[in-house]
Scaffold this active site. Structure first.
Site, PDB file in Angstrom:
ATOM      1  N   SER A   1     -19.510   8.090   9.559  1.00 21.82           N
ATOM      2  CA  SER A   1     -19.675   9.491   9.200  1.00 21.82           C
ATOM      3  C   SER A   1     -21.069   9.727   8.623  1.00 21.82           C
ATOM      4  O   SER A   1     -22.067   9.466   9.296  1.00 21.82           O
ATOM      5  CB  SER A   1     -18.561   9.908   8.236  1.00 21.82           C
ATOM      6  OG  SER A   1     -18.543  11.305   8.050  1.00 21.82           O
TER       7      SER A   1
ATOM      8  N   GLY B   1     -18.745  10.233   3.641  1.00 21.25           N
ATOM      9  CA  GLY B   1     -18.242  11.144   2.625  1.00 21.25           C
ATOM     10  C   GLY B   1     -18.997  12.453   2.593  1.00 21.25           C
ATOM     11  O   GLY B   1     -19.149  13.058   1.534  1.00 21.25           O
TER      12      GLY B   1
END
Length: 493
Positions: free
Chosen positions: A176, A95
């Site tokens: 991520s 995120g």
């Protein structure tokens, strides 16, 4: 139906029986004051019901009802009736270091198919987890998010046996920003002996931020809030005001600084004493199997955001700084000449520069030091937005990993709906899940004979698509152009 009470180091907890799986959600592993290191939660005596996800970490869109002190919780899915201690998948969400949470990842499907115990965690985000203020009078405020993840790992080590997990068989995993956290976490002296393998999906190219850049970000935020003369006042400013100041600083950084990155793990010399790549290169982690994955069109999502993400401009600036305008021109010409019919050459160039090539470098370091490592790329376009319109962009593999076949799951924090999968979705997702679970349970992918490990001189890249296949990474005109520029940039000037 509630489970029997399970003992933990803080007190007994109750979960929910979900068929063949026991789920425990919102389990507190720590509490924290703002800009202070996390500490164990207060103990309780009566069984505590843990059947709902805990509070989200404060983040854009979730500030009004945020609970800063109580956001540090984790979620556990454990197969019921296991006859032996099961391996553990410890997952750190992504995120961009500013959004997300463990609630977006339901491990109820993966757990019985391992079988394995699945753990997802929350950690502090944005300025609360990554603003480096230890040089500004808040002594504990350095790499707080990474320390949160370490506290969660320590909690799992101490308690997971009570849920049927094996504390000596933990796989660190993340996607991520979470993958960047995994790479940093794996190299810390504090984690040595606490995990046995690592899986990083779509780790950003710059895994670690320099202390000077982190200090510049902190100074800019303090200036924006007019707290330069009294930095400690930031500990009591309202969350909306704090996050608004960070957003304004981030917009300016994207235009002014060599790196537009605002947050991430920082090479602070204490929590993170060494650059992670150096640790992989010197062989300290050679006994840790490593899987590094990415998606084919990583940058498509960021190019199509409004406005385009800061990493677009900064990545191009960095390539031009390294190879000059002529080198940039030669690279772009090469990508245009070799583009697929459906490929954006500019996106492909930036994806290679920011995502694929840096991950391949880590693989080379680890393999050269004697470690086992597998490299993969996810080429399948899931029948789910944003992938239907953007292709196998950032997060496509993650959507398939956490799918509850034959459906994609809802992502409540990201506000993305799931939905039914196509036959191809199911086939590719099932293969991807099987490989991940085999890696978690044995330390190598499920189809190891067809997918050899990465090693010096032999650089196989597994392509998860239809069909699954292996291609050589160190081949093709694009690889040769990068190699020529890297070795002799003046040759194409």
């Amino acid at each position: 139906m509630l489970t029997h009470a399970v003992p933990t180091t803080s007190g007994p907890i109750l979960g929910a029986e979900q068929g063949a799986v026991r789920a425990f959600k919102g389990v507190p592993f720590a509490i924290a004051r703002r800009f202070a290191k996390a500490t164990p939660p207060p103990a309780w005596a009566e069984p505590r019901q843990c059947t709902d996800y805990g509070a989200f970490a404060p983040q854009p869109g979730h500030l009004d009802h945020a609970d800063e002190a109580a956001c540090l919780s984790l979620n556990i899915w454990a197969p019921a009736g296991a006859d032996r201690p099961l391996p553990v998948l410890f997952f750190i969400h992504g995120g961009a270091f500013v959004t997300g949470g463990g609630a977006d990842y339901d491990g109820g499907f993966l757990a019985p198919h391992g079988p394995a115990v699945i753990v997802t965690i929350n950690y502090r985000l944005g300025p609360l987890g990554f603003l480096q203020l230890h040089r500004h009078g808040l002594d504990e405020a350095n790499n707080l998010a990474l320390q949160d993840a370490l506290a969660a790992l320590d909690w799992v080590r101490a308690n997971i046996a009570s849920f049927g997990g094996d504390p000596d068989a933990i796989t660190l995993s993340g996607q991520s920003a979470g993958a960047s956290m995994v790479i940093a976490l794996a190299t810390l002296p504090q984690t040595r002996g606490k995990f046995i393998r690592a899986l990083a999906l779509s780790a950003p190219g710059r895994n670690i931020m320099s202390p000077d850049h982190a200090d510049d970000v902190a100074r800019r935020v303090l200036d924006e809030l007019e707290f330069s003369r009294d930095p400690t006042a930031i500990a009591s400013v309202s969350l909306p005001k704090l996050f608004a100041a960070v957003e304004r600083v981030g917009r300016r950084l994207a235009d002014e600084a060599a790196s537009g990155t605002v947050f991430g793990p920082v090479l602070d010399g204490s929590v993170i004493p060494r650059e992670p790549r150096e640790v992989f290169a010197d062989g300290s982690l050679r006994d840790i199997p490593l899987w590094l994955g990415s998606c084919r069109d990583e940058m498509a999502m960021f190019l199509k955001s409004t406005p385009p993400a800061a990493m677009i401009r900064t990545t191009e600036r960095q390539i031009r700084a390294a190879f000059g305008d002529a080198g940039w021109g030669h690279l772009l010409s090469c990508y245009r000449a070799t583009a697929r019919v459906d490929e954006d050459p500019y996106e492909a160039l930036l994806s290679d520069a920011f995502w694929h090539r840096p991950m391949a470098d880590v693989a080379r370091f680890h393999a050269a030091a004697g470690g086992e490592v597998w490299l993969s790329r996810f080429d399948h376009r899931p029948a789910l937005e944003p992938f239907l319109s953007q292709g196998p962009t950032h997060g496509a593999d993650n959507a398939c990993l956490w799918a509850h076949l034959p459906d994609f799951i809802d992502r409540p924090i990201l506000k993305r709906k799931g939905g039914p999968m196509t036959a191809t979705d199911i086939d590719v997702a099932a293969r991807f899940q099987a490989n991940v679970l085999r890696f978690v349970t044995t330390g190598m992918p499920d189809i190891a004979e067809a997918w050899p490990s990465f090693e010096p001189g032999k650089e196989p890249l597994a392509i998860f698509g239809q069909p699954f296949h292996i291609v050589p990474l160190n081949d093709g005109a694009r690889f040769r152009m990068w190699a020529e520029l890297t070795v002799r940039p003046e040759a194409v000037a």
